[in-house]
Motif scaffolding. Structure first.
Motif, PDB file in Angstrom:
ATOM      1  N   ASP A 140      18.895   1.535 -76.015  1.00 52.72           N
ATOM      2  CA  ASP A 140      17.713   2.374 -76.203  1.00 52.72           C
ATOM      3  C   ASP A 140      17.955   3.625 -75.361  1.00 52.72           C
ATOM      4  O   ASP A 140      17.936   3.565 -74.127  1.00 52.72           O
ATOM      5  CB  ASP A 140      16.449   1.640 -75.746  1.00 52.72           C
ATOM      6  CG  ASP A 140      15.176   2.442 -75.979  1.00 52.72           C
ATOM      7  OD1 ASP A 140      15.211   3.677 -75.816  1.00 52.72           O
ATOM      8  OD2 ASP A 140      14.140   1.830 -76.300  1.00 52.72           O
ATOM      9  N   ILE A 141      18.187   4.739 -76.011  1.00 56.32           N
ATOM     10  CA  ILE A 141      18.583   5.947 -75.287  1.00 56.32           C
ATOM     11  C   ILE A 141      17.506   6.393 -74.303  1.00 56.32           C
ATOM     12  O   ILE A 141      17.816   6.881 -73.202  1.00 56.32           O
ATOM     13  CB  ILE A 141      18.948   7.071 -76.268  1.00 56.32           C
ATOM     14  CG1 ILE A 141      20.202   6.672 -77.063  1.00 56.32           C
ATOM     15  CG2 ILE A 141      19.195   8.387 -75.536  1.00 56.32           C
ATOM     16  CD1 ILE A 141      20.587   7.655 -78.150  1.00 56.32           C
ATOM     17  N   ASP A 142      16.242   6.235 -74.658  1.00 54.81           N
ATOM     18  CA  ASP A 142      15.171   6.627 -73.732  1.00 54.81           C
ATOM     19  C   ASP A 142      15.222   5.792 -72.453  1.00 54.81           C
ATOM     20  O   ASP A 142      15.041   6.314 -71.344  1.00 54.81           O
ATOM     21  CB  ASP A 142      13.801   6.482 -74.404  1.00 54.81           C
ATOM     22  CG  ASP A 142      13.527   7.599 -75.401  1.00 54.81           C
ATOM     23  OD1 ASP A 142      14.094   8.697 -75.236  1.00 54.81           O
ATOM     24  OD2 ASP A 142      12.752   7.363 -76.345  1.00 54.81           O
ATOM     25  N   LEU A 143      15.459   4.491 -72.595  1.00 53.25           N
ATOM     26  CA  LEU A 143      15.586   3.640 -71.414  1.00 53.25           C
ATOM     27  C   LEU A 143      16.838   4.005 -70.621  1.00 53.25           C
ATOM     28  O   LEU A 143      16.823   4.015 -69.380  1.00 53.25           O
ATOM     29  CB  LEU A 143      15.629   2.168 -71.817  1.00 53.25           C
ATOM     30  CG  LEU A 143      14.373   1.582 -72.458  1.00 53.25           C
ATOM     31  CD1 LEU A 143      14.563   0.096 -72.745  1.00 53.25           C
ATOM     32  CD2 LEU A 143      13.148   1.798 -71.574  1.00 53.25           C
ATOM     33  N   TRP A 144      17.898   4.318 -71.340  1.00 52.45           N
ATOM     34  CA  TRP A 144      19.142   4.669 -70.655  1.00 52.45           C
ATOM     35  C   TRP A 144      18.983   5.952 -69.859  1.00 52.45           C
ATOM     36  O   TRP A 144      19.537   6.091 -68.763  1.00 52.45           O
ATOM     37  CB  TRP A 144      20.286   4.788 -71.658  1.00 52.45           C
ATOM     38  CG  TRP A 144      21.629   4.847 -71.008  1.00 52.45           C
ATOM     39  CD1 TRP A 144      22.531   5.869 -71.043  1.00 52.45           C
ATOM     40  CD2 TRP A 144      22.235   3.821 -70.198  1.00 52.45           C
ATOM     41  NE1 TRP A 144      23.659   5.550 -70.310  1.00 52.45           N
ATOM     42  CE2 TRP A 144      23.495   4.295 -69.786  1.00 52.45           C
ATOM     43  CE3 TRP A 144      21.823   2.546 -69.796  1.00 52.45           C
ATOM     44  CZ2 TRP A 144      24.348   3.541 -68.984  1.00 52.45           C
ATOM     45  CZ3 TRP A 144      22.669   1.796 -68.995  1.00 52.45           C
ATOM     46  CH2 TRP A 144      23.919   2.299 -68.595  1.00 52.45           C
ATOM     47  N   LYS A 145      18.201   6.881 -70.368  1.00 54.28           N
ATOM     48  CA  LYS A 145      17.935   8.124 -69.632  1.00 54.28           C
ATOM     49  C   LYS A 145      17.225   7.820 -68.308  1.00 54.28           C
ATOM     50  O   LYS A 145      17.518   8.445 -67.280  1.00 54.28           O
ATOM     51  CB  LYS A 145      17.106   9.076 -70.487  1.00 54.28           C
ATOM     52  CG  LYS A 145      17.885   9.734 -71.613  1.00 54.28           C
ATOM     53  CD  LYS A 145      16.970  10.464 -72.584  1.00 54.28           C
ATOM     54  CE  LYS A 145      16.247  11.609 -71.924  1.00 54.28           C
ATOM     55  NZ  LYS A 145      15.381  12.331 -72.889  1.00 54.28           N
ATOM     56  N   GLU A 146      16.310   6.871 -68.318  1.00 56.43           N
ATOM     57  CA  GLU A 146      15.637   6.479 -67.076  1.00 56.43           C
ATOM     58  C   GLU A 146      16.633   5.894 -66.085  1.00 56.43           C
ATOM     59  O   GLU A 146      16.570   6.150 -64.874  1.00 56.43           O
ATOM     60  CB  GLU A 146      14.531   5.463 -67.360  1.00 56.43           C
ATOM     61  CG  GLU A 146      13.329   6.024 -68.107  1.00 56.43           C
ATOM     62  CD  GLU A 146      12.208   5.011 -68.204  1.00 56.43           C
ATOM     63  OE1 GLU A 146      11.927   4.339 -67.199  1.00 56.43           O
ATOM     64  OE2 GLU A 146      11.617   4.886 -69.299  1.00 56.43           O
TER      65      GLU A 146
END
Length: 306
Positions: A136-142
């Protein structure tokens, strides 16, 4: 035969031998960082640039669920100033070692900064969460943001460089997200069904609108049986699925059994390609980076299912 460390006696011995080196890092830092998986190591490298020496424990094709530390790994971990690992029980065989190392140095479980409400549950164990958060790219950004904060805290002299590199990498990840979303639209909505060797792609499915099914559970430690293969075959037939995917870090034996089972029911299924799940590609290749690995997976899936 590869010698694995099944108990912590060796690590205790090594740490004791190197005990006199502990205080030296307080005055003169070596800049040595160790990361467990390729995904974590890639984030550290993107942020740190050439400022740090980053070592990855687990290379291409390595399954982190089953990975056990070698004597060489213990030595690398002992020499490191900072250790990053995914957490959420992905590297379950190494947990005791991380806890012991944390008594003398900075050890960061990178994925465990995430709000638990954003994590997917393990259907087989309500005490655990799905650790495959990098899909999940959004989670990975976090997580990337958290890794950057940890590096700045440990190496404040490089704060300006780290912040610049982190901002650039986060922007690249946002572009990757847009690329993935656009490519997925090429697949008819009713054909967005992803069948893989084990349940590593649930975050991927949730973020991009795929139904996901894996022959094995979240961890490859779980065994599959004849009934699991039969259920998967029935699922393929019932949903008229024509392509399934193998993984670089998981044996393709099980998926080949599924294909043979489908043939017996007069249903043709092919291997749509090899995906990178728990491990990335070889170092120095496009697939050996997080962005390259993710793009490879997207392109392979879309080209096979559209």
């Amino acid at each position: 035969m590869k010698k694995y460390v099944g108990i912590l006696g060796l690590s205790l011995l090594l740490m004791a031998c190197n005990g006199n080196e502990e205080n030296s890092s307080a005055t003169e830092k070596s800049g040595i960082v160790v990361a467990t998986t390729g995904q974590i190591a890639d984030a550290v490298k993107e942020i740190s640039g050439d400022a740090l020496t980053v070592t990855t424990l687990m290379g291409p094709g390595v399954d982190p669920h089953l990975y056990k530390a070698t004597q060489g790994d213990i030595e690398k971990l002992d020499k490191a100033e900072v250790i990053f690992y995914n957490g959420l029980h992905l590297e379950g065989q190494l947990q005791d070692i991380f806890e012991q190392m944390a008594e003398k140095k900075t050890v960061v479980a990178a994925a465990e900064i995430l709000d638990k409400g954003k994590l997917l549950d393990d259907a087989n164990d309500t005490t655990l969460h799905d650790p495959h958060v990098w899909f999940d790219i959004d989670l990975w950004k976090e997580i990337v943001d958290g890794i950057g904060d940890s590096l700045i805290e440990e190496y404040p002299e490089h704060k300006e460089l780290f912040e610049k590199n982190k901002a650039f990498f986060l922007a690249e990840l946002e572009q990757l997200k847009s690329f993935a979303q656009e490519r997925v639209t090429e697949i008819p909505a009713d054909q967005r069904i992803l069948v893989t060797a084990h349940d590593a792609f649930n975050y991927f499915g949730d973020s991009l609108g795929f139904k996901v099914s894996g022959l094995q559970g979240l961890s490859t430690e779980s065994e599959y049986g004849v009934k699991d293969v039969e259920n998967m075959v029935n699922y393929l037939v019932d949903n008229n699925i024509k392509a399934i995917f193998v993984e670089s870090s998981v044996s393709d034996k099980a998926m080949n059994a599924v294909i043979e089972g489908a043939k017996k029911k007069s249903h043709s299924v092919v291997i749509g390609g090899e995906l990178f799940s728990d491990a990335m590609g070889a170092e120095g290749t496009h697939e050996g980076t997080y962005i390259g690995m993710y793009k490879h997976n997207i392109n392979t899936i879309v080209d096979s299912l559209k």
